[in-house]
Design an enzyme around this catalytic site. Structure first.
Site: not given
Ligand code: MN
Length: 494
Positions: A82-83, A144, A265
């Site tokens: 993507e980058d 991520d 709890d």
């Molecule tokens: Mn990422």
């Protein structure tokens, strides 16, 4: 919660990997790091850090959870297509087809076209598809997202809010449905302060308060129970206290009108033992020492929660009169509770992988999404199916069927097979004849009576069925019947 070191380096990642991977595999992880580092060379994050710090942190989270090294390798390269100028084909050539396919899955999840409600639905749809195709993609996506949540402060407020909201409303419920308690807890607690800042502070204070109040009793109780278990010959794998996650505590406080005394709890003692027999033995020993609270003994071993969670829970009047919860489980149940479907890709202390987990419902989802996910309103219905509270009922043969709350015998029939649904003429619940709109309860044994004379579903069923599958089958069949009827009365073409 996993802490990501502030000065995370590849060496620290490799150190984690060495704990469960052989030398060759550790080298492979290093290679993936170097490949990603050169692909992202010169790129910076909004925070000013080098871009590589992000995939590195993502991989680090997964390695500390001892997740399959293939997934760690893919996570290091998850933002490359993507980058950067480096392509999926390059990754496939240098690594493998399998690694490239996981990264392709992540890339597909990345781009969203819409805004508002449509964006929400598009997001959900993409995740259902990814999940059905390869759950490993979701494992990377969660890690991520967790790292992105820890660096939200460097983003503009509107983006910050959107990411936190999405994590709380979409990611966390999916992680929960997949049984990944560890991911669910982190996603929620990292998003919580951005969405409800005041409530976050309030809940945090309540938990800290409870903890300091109970600290002494907790210590005494732990000492006492480990002695007693030892005396009885029950081997303890681990004994530790666990604090309730903040967002989950917040949800409970909302339900109980903020009455903290009704929540038992907030802190619990967790006992991990070797086998199921020891779980029940430990429960017996606890009840011999301390008096249990009525109605608070829960056997999630015999009756697991819908997401697969198993443990014994009991609340007792403990040392110094402090009410306290115990959670008892085996190592396998513990891993399952923390990692859920990811447990299949989790390496335990001996380096042995746990057996394949049954994710039949994910396959079910895959089937459904092919047929219907094109439509937004269908998706909305499916979402309700997916996140709705679930019940477990049984076939006469003892097979377990997982259905949404208030599902009817018709839902049950369609769940077994569409033909059984279409020809369903009556039903028995626990051997009693009932009407077809009777809501089922967990533990019911359901028997469907079919009749060949039945021509198809009744339009009335649409009003009471709860599952998307039943609605879809009924709708399709009714439309078909209408069409046949129309055809039969229309003049035949010459
Ligand atoms: Mn990422």
């Amino acid at each position: 919660m996993i802490a990501i070191p502030t000065n995370l380096t590849v060496e620290l990642l490799l150190e984690e990997a060495k704990k469960y991977c052989d030398a060759k595999t550790v080298d492979w992880i290093q290679l993936a790091y170097e490949f990603a580092d050169s692909a992202h060379a010169g790129q910076k994050r909004k925070s000013g850090e080098l871009y590589i710090s992000h995939p590195l942190a993502t991989a680090y989270i997964l390695a500390t959870m001892r997740i399959d090294p293939n997934i760690v390798v893919a996570s290091l390269m998850h933002d490359i297509p993507e980058d950067t100028a480096v392509t999926l084909a390059d990754i496939e050539k240098n690594f493998s087809k399998d690694i490239a396919s996981m990264i392709a899955g992540i890339t597909k999840l990345g781009t969203l076209k819409y805004r508002g409600v449509e964006r929400y639905l598009e997001n959900l749809r993409k995740m259902f598809v990814a999940m059905a195709e390869d759950v490993r993609v979701m494992i990377i996506k969660f890690a991520d997202r967790i790292h992105n949540l820890t660096t939200l402060d460097s983003l503009p407020p509107n983006k910050r809010h959107r990411i936190a909201w999405e994590s709380l409303e979409i990611y966390a419920p999916i992680a929960n449905r997949l049984g990944m308690g560890e991911f669910k807890g982190m996603l929620e607690d990292l998003s919580f302060p951005y969405i409800y800042p005041k409530e976050f502070e309030k809940v945090k204070a309540i938990r800290a308060d409870t903890l300091s109040n109970a600290a002494e009793a907790l210590k005494k109780t732990s000492v006492r129970i480990s002695e007693e278990l030892k005396k009885a010959g029950v081997k303890v794998v681990s004994l530790h206290s666990r604090e309730k996650q903040l967002y989950s505590l917040y949800q409970k406080l909302l339900k109980r009108d903020w009455e903290t005394t009704k929540i038992y709890d907030i802190i619990a003692l967790r006992i991990v033992v070797q086998d199921v027999g020891d779980c029940y033995a430990a429960l017996g020993i606890i009840h011999q020492i301390w008096r249990p609270l009525k109605g608070r003994i829960k056997d999630y071993i015999a009756q697991p929660k819908p997401n697969g969670y198993q443990s014994l829970h009991t609340t007792i009047f403990g040392e110094d009169g402090k009410v306290m919860e115990f959670q008892i489980r085996t190592k396998e149940m513990h891993d399952e509770a923390e990692y859920g479907v990811a447990a299949h890709w989790h390496y335990d202390e001996n380096g042995v992988r746990l057996p394949n987990k049954n994710i039949a419902w994910a396959q079910e989802l895959a089937k459904l999404q092919k047929e219907t996910l094109a439509n937004l309103s269908d998706l909305e219905e499916m979402k309700i199916d997916f996140f709705h509270n679930h019940i477990f009922v049984f076939t006469p043969k003892g097979d377990v069927i997982d259905l949404p709350e208030d599902a009817t015998p018709v839902d049950f029939a369609y769940h077994i097979h569409s033909d059984i649904g279409h020809h369903c003429s009556g039903a028995k619940i626990n051997d009693q004849l009932v009407s077809l709109d009777t809501p089922l309860k967990s533990g019911d044994v359901v028997e469907v009576i079919t009749s060949k004379d039945r021509k198809g579903p009744s339009p009335d069923w649409m009003k009471t069925v709860k599952t998307h599958a039943a609605k879809m089958h009924i709708k399709n069949k009714l439309n078909k019947t209408k069409l046949q009827w129309l055809k039969s009365i229309l003049p035949k073409k010459k």
